[in-house]
Design an enzyme around this catalytic site. Structure first.
Site, PDB file in Angstrom:
ATOM      1  N   GLU A   1     -35.689  79.263 105.640  1.00 44.19           N
ATOM      2  CA  GLU A   1     -36.101  80.595 105.198  1.00 44.19           C
ATOM      3  C   GLU A   1     -37.526  80.623 104.645  1.00 44.19           C
ATOM      4  O   GLU A   1     -38.042  81.684 104.302  1.00 44.19           O
ATOM      5  CB  GLU A   1     -35.128  81.093 104.119  1.00 44.19           C
ATOM      6  CG  GLU A   1     -33.722  81.399 104.635  1.00 44.19           C
ATOM      7  CD  GLU A   1     -32.779  80.186 104.607  1.00 44.19           C
ATOM      8  OE1 GLU A   1     -33.283  79.047 104.554  1.00 44.19           O
ATOM      9  OE2 GLU A   1     -31.553  80.388 104.643  1.00 44.19           O
TER      10      GLU A   1
ATOM     11  N   LYS B   1     -25.498  68.072 102.242  1.00 47.83           N
ATOM     12  CA  LYS B   1     -26.681  67.794 103.059  1.00 47.83           C
ATOM     13  C   LYS B   1     -26.553  66.391 103.631  1.00 47.83           C
ATOM     14  O   LYS B   1     -26.685  65.409 102.912  1.00 47.83           O
ATOM     15  CB  LYS B   1     -27.946  67.922 102.235  1.00 47.83           C
ATOM     16  CG  LYS B   1     -29.177  67.896 103.119  1.00 47.83           C
ATOM     17  CD  LYS B   1     -30.285  68.742 102.544  1.00 47.83           C
ATOM     18  CE  LYS B   1     -31.165  69.299 103.630  1.00 47.83           C
ATOM     19  NZ  LYS B   1     -32.261  70.083 103.067  1.00 47.83           N
TER      20      LYS B   1
ATOM     21  N   TRP C   1     -27.506  70.738 106.959  1.00 54.54           N
ATOM     22  CA  TRP C   1     -26.537  71.318 106.041  1.00 54.54           C
ATOM     23  C   TRP C   1     -25.138  71.360 106.659  1.00 54.54           C
ATOM     24  O   TRP C   1     -24.987  71.646 107.838  1.00 54.54           O
ATOM     25  CB  TRP C   1     -26.928  72.755 105.686  1.00 54.54           C
ATOM     26  CG  TRP C   1     -28.189  72.877 104.898  1.00 54.54           C
ATOM     27  CD1 TRP C   1     -29.353  73.420 105.315  1.00 54.54           C
ATOM     28  CD2 TRP C   1     -28.389  72.491 103.544  1.00 54.54           C
ATOM     29  NE1 TRP C   1     -30.284  73.385 104.311  1.00 54.54           N
ATOM     30  CE2 TRP C   1     -29.722  72.816 103.205  1.00 54.54           C
ATOM     31  CE3 TRP C   1     -27.579  71.886 102.572  1.00 54.54           C
ATOM     32  CZ2 TRP C   1     -30.261  72.559 101.949  1.00 54.54           C
ATOM     33  CZ3 TRP C   1     -28.118  71.642 101.324  1.00 54.54           C
ATOM     34  CH2 TRP C   1     -29.448  71.974 101.020  1.00 54.54           C
TER      35      TRP C   1
END
Lengths: 547, 547
Positions: A328, A439, A444
């Site tokens: 992101e 993780k 992820w």
């Protein structure tokens, strides 16, 4: 009052136009699936990208169309980055490590019109074919001689390019035009797409080298081990040509011996990737007794590198820096270049400073807030949820208003899900996370998705998945379960039950039965208590070491 | 399709906010007019800039207001750059070397509300006072102890700051908001203003260091000899804090001995200025027998550095690069860092490559056109008028539609007035110029303005001013005149007649009487023929050398 300056749209293709002119002897070296080591300069690359733009246009691709890629790091994948965005379409890089279910979801959700595949992934797509959207076309990233026998209605990349002219009149469009799409997986529910723009990508490419100054030198070589399907390979396909560096693309072989050979033969100066990969390289360096020639800079991201590994590389004269970021955030949000004041610090102090997640990149802002949403001071002590803001941060998820609402706060900042402290000089330290994630090897895994799948097994009444530290993978998922009755199915049985929703590497490493799960004051499972309870836990694959 | 990324306005103040955090031990060293060597860190500078913003607000300054500065290079001038633009007002840097007439024109045309002055310029402003706009207020850049006895109604900078808090909530505004104003003189007619924006300034600050890579190293020191009143000191007040460098500000003393002393004591790594200054420094280096300690990088602009001087500096181990730009291009449009391929070239070849005006900066585009406006190839041979385009280029002149129309072509490119060729790797070579200008010591002088003034002398029937090469000043103006009758006034008499419109250094060095001026086919005076005719001409101040 407005200034009186030209307002030219920031465009990704201008990076390659610049590199082809200013750094005409630099370019891309690719270890290809076909087995050769391929070389082309930036001018040659620009010509091929122009051919690709003609191909896309002739195949009916329109501005805004999403074009998928399933490919390793190589020059053709780089060409797709520039050719697709250059005509105003969206380069959708797909992570082939995801589960069948996630891949189908992503390709369908993105609405991909075309899919460009490396040969490696032809069998994978063949198995998905019955469930893929009708009308999706395929282009295989190879030449005629290597075209496989496949039921896919597939075009040949090199044939298509060869038929086209090597010049293209690159169009202009507003700089906030979408250029790339990358889904982040592992958070709750379905993968979510970050839709990058030409503006965000250009500003990222300009902001990274003014901060990450150890890595960029015109005429030297940089190795992205981080995949091009993984958040723009941390921006290297843009920053390397912008700063006049040659990209060395490793293809699919990322083991220590292969990387060492490639770095040695190509005199790689700077290498970027996750700690797991650098553990493998370090083993090879120990075997060889020295580092590959010319190697001087190592950028680590994805998860934290252990101190002992930083020390080992620095002892060999390699400058290590850790970067932090997310899909992101384009992704780099923190860089690991030490401030000038640390130049005179002791080696031990310098290593300690390198053990944090890095320092704030120019162009991004941090805020940390407590549970009530109140801002906390940036004193290096107080920890709260980290929110970020900047031109390189998403304003929402692609075609996903629910996920967007959940991610953005009232002031328009993006919530990272990390619990962090921020030092007075912008040092970011990740302390914990609010989201239920594991993780593993830089990728992820969603605890909640695993829990939901496990709960659908009739023998499991309640369960929780926790992330347990692992020396190689950083973290691995472990399933803690409460039985519904007398039956105690094995890990293997539960994993078989869960398998259709997950890739193999996403499944838990262990299954531990408990009488009850600890709860928080609000009645939720307390992952914190579970993690503390299993602090001494040893992974199954490590028990041999201590036996 | 739009990307889904945040759109945050690019703001100049974010550079200083970043530097104060990431490079807290770096800052500004200033040789002040008061005689001391002043030091402050970036965090201290940010606190003072916040105080300044409160001062400006309390004096009624509103967004868009123009605020003039008449100052040398020092920390207070730097503070004005950030404080004024930080509140959305416009920092109008005024060149004190202009004539009385030009200064009055500029201050009036800009509509300055406040004028910040170094002590040096108090007498100058006192003489202009009767003709300055009513209501203009003055702030003297000094402390109470150094306030002079002056008829100006002047405030004291340090007193004003001391009364204000050291934190300011920096406002947001669109990134195309005007931030700076700089007039370019010497072209025909009145000076013309370039009105920079936050966007243009930020992009310039990001684009310069990714190309001009030899000069920027966090923790090192950079010396802007180029004045802060001269096109943003080539961007250094922005790029230096962005890249973590300390600025060493030389104040008014720019002779070789003073610069050498300052560079030696402050370990300056990179120094930026016009060739005239570097000639003076080279004399001092020869006297001292070595370069100042730590000196390694020299950036030359304003006019071309002679090859012999480049060789002399490079022989001392200093990397020389020549940059090209204009007030209208923020200013850097070409940088002089050699491409990687030249790293293995012979020293002589490298010097030859350094003798061009530089290579295209990322973010700016060139086109060269013939007299008919047709584009010419970028083959390093064909020469035509150079047009430029980019986010750092003006789209017009401030409040001057006539000059804007004359400068911009139909496609929206800016005409530089230079005749240039462009090589395939973006090498810019300036061959001649189309505008009637003389470039003296890095400053422009308008031939046409000099001619018009000379023609108003009753003894002159026709005249032309030509630029004659000069070893120290690059070029100097020489007046060629046809007498109206028998009278042959002296140079001194004609200059006295012209003096009220010009600064002393702008007046011609010599007056040569001719029977007639050569004309072109269209009946204009042929400057080309005149320049050829006087190719062997020797300046009056050089005749002693050959006597």
């Amino acid at each position: 009052m407005q200034g009186q300056m030209m307002n030219r749209p920031l465009r990704i293709i201008d990076i390659l136009l610049h590199a082809a002119q200013a750094y005409s002897d630099q370019g891309i070296v690719s270890a290809r699936i076909e087995g050769d080591l391929h070389r082309q300069t930036y001018p040659q690359t620009l010509a091929r990208v122009a051919q690709l733009a003609h191909v896309l246009t002739s195949l009916g691709v329109k501005p805004g169309d999403r074009i998928g890629t399933l490919a390793w790091n190589g020059h053709r994948h780089f060409e797709l980055y520039y050719g697709i965005s250059g005509i105003g379409a969206v380069c959708h890089t797909i992570n082939p490590r995801l589960s069948r279910e996630q891949l189908l979801y992503i390709i369908t959700h993105a609405g991909d019109r075309l899919l460009f595949l490396d040969l490696t992934f032809v069998p994978l797509i063949e198995t998905l074919l019955p469930d893929l959207p009708a009308g999706l076309r395929f282009v295989l990233l190879t030449d005629r001689a290597h075209m496989p026998d496949t039921p896919l209605d597939a075009l040949c990349y090199e044939d298509l390019l060869a038929a086209q002219p090597a010049h293209f009149d690159w169009p202009e469009f507003p700089e906030d035009t979408a250029s790339g799409l990358c889904y982040t997986s592992g958070t709750t529910g379905n993968p979510k797409g970050a839709l990058y723009s030409h503006r965000s990508t250009l500003l990222h490419a300009l902001q990274v080298p003014v901060c990450q100054t150890s890595s960029f030198r015109a005429g030297r070589r940089v190795l992205p081990v981080v995949p091009l399907f993984h958040v723009n390979a941390w921006g290297l396909p843009y920053v390397a040509p912008l700063t006049g560096m040659t990209l060395v693309m490793p293809g699919p072989n990322l083991d220590g011996a292969s990387l060492y050979r490639l770095m040695e033969s190509e005199a790689v100066f700077s290498a970027w990737g996750v700690p797991t990969v650098w553990a493998g390289l370090l083993t090879e360096i120990k075997a060889q007794g020295r580092i590959p020639q010319g190697f001087g800079d190592l950028v680590v991201g994805g998860s934290a590198m252990p101190r002992v590994m930083i020390e080992a590389y620095e002892a060999h004269g390699v400058i290590v820096s850790q970067a932090w970021g997310m899909t992101e955030t384009s992704p780099i949000g923190a860089h690991g270049v030490l401030p000038p004041a640390m130049q005179t610090a002791s080696p031990s102090e310098r290593i300690t400073a390198k053990c944090c997640a890095g320092r704030r990149l120019f162009g991004i802002e941090y805020k940390i807030v407590d549970d009530a949403g109140q801002r906390l001071p940036h004193d290096g002590q107080m920890a709260g949820e980290l929110f970020v803001r900047g031109n390189t941060v998403i304003s929402g998820y692609f075609n996903n208003p629910d996920a967007t609402r959940a991610a953005m706060d009232a002031e328009g900042w993006f919530g990272t899900g990390d619990i962090a402290s921020v030092g007075p000089e912008g040092q970011l330290t990740i302390r914990d996370r609010t989201k239920d994630l594991v993780k593993s090897g830089g990728e992820w895994i969603s605890s909640i998705d695993l829990e939901n799948a496990a709960l659908s097994h009739s023998a499991i009444l309640a369960c929780a998945v926790i992330a347990v530290p692992h020396p190689k993978w950083d973290e691995r998922p472990v399933l803690i379960a409460v039985a519904a009755g007398e039956a105690r199915p094995t890990l293997q049985e539960v994993c078989t039950h869960m398998a259709e929703h997950f890739a193999n590497w996403q499944l838990p490493d262990d299954l531990l039965w408990v009488e009850a799960l600890p709860l928080t004051a609000t009645g939720k499972v307390s992952k914190l208590t579970l993690r503390q309870h299993f602090a001494e836990y040893t992974h199954p694959d490590l028990r041999g070491d201590t036996a």
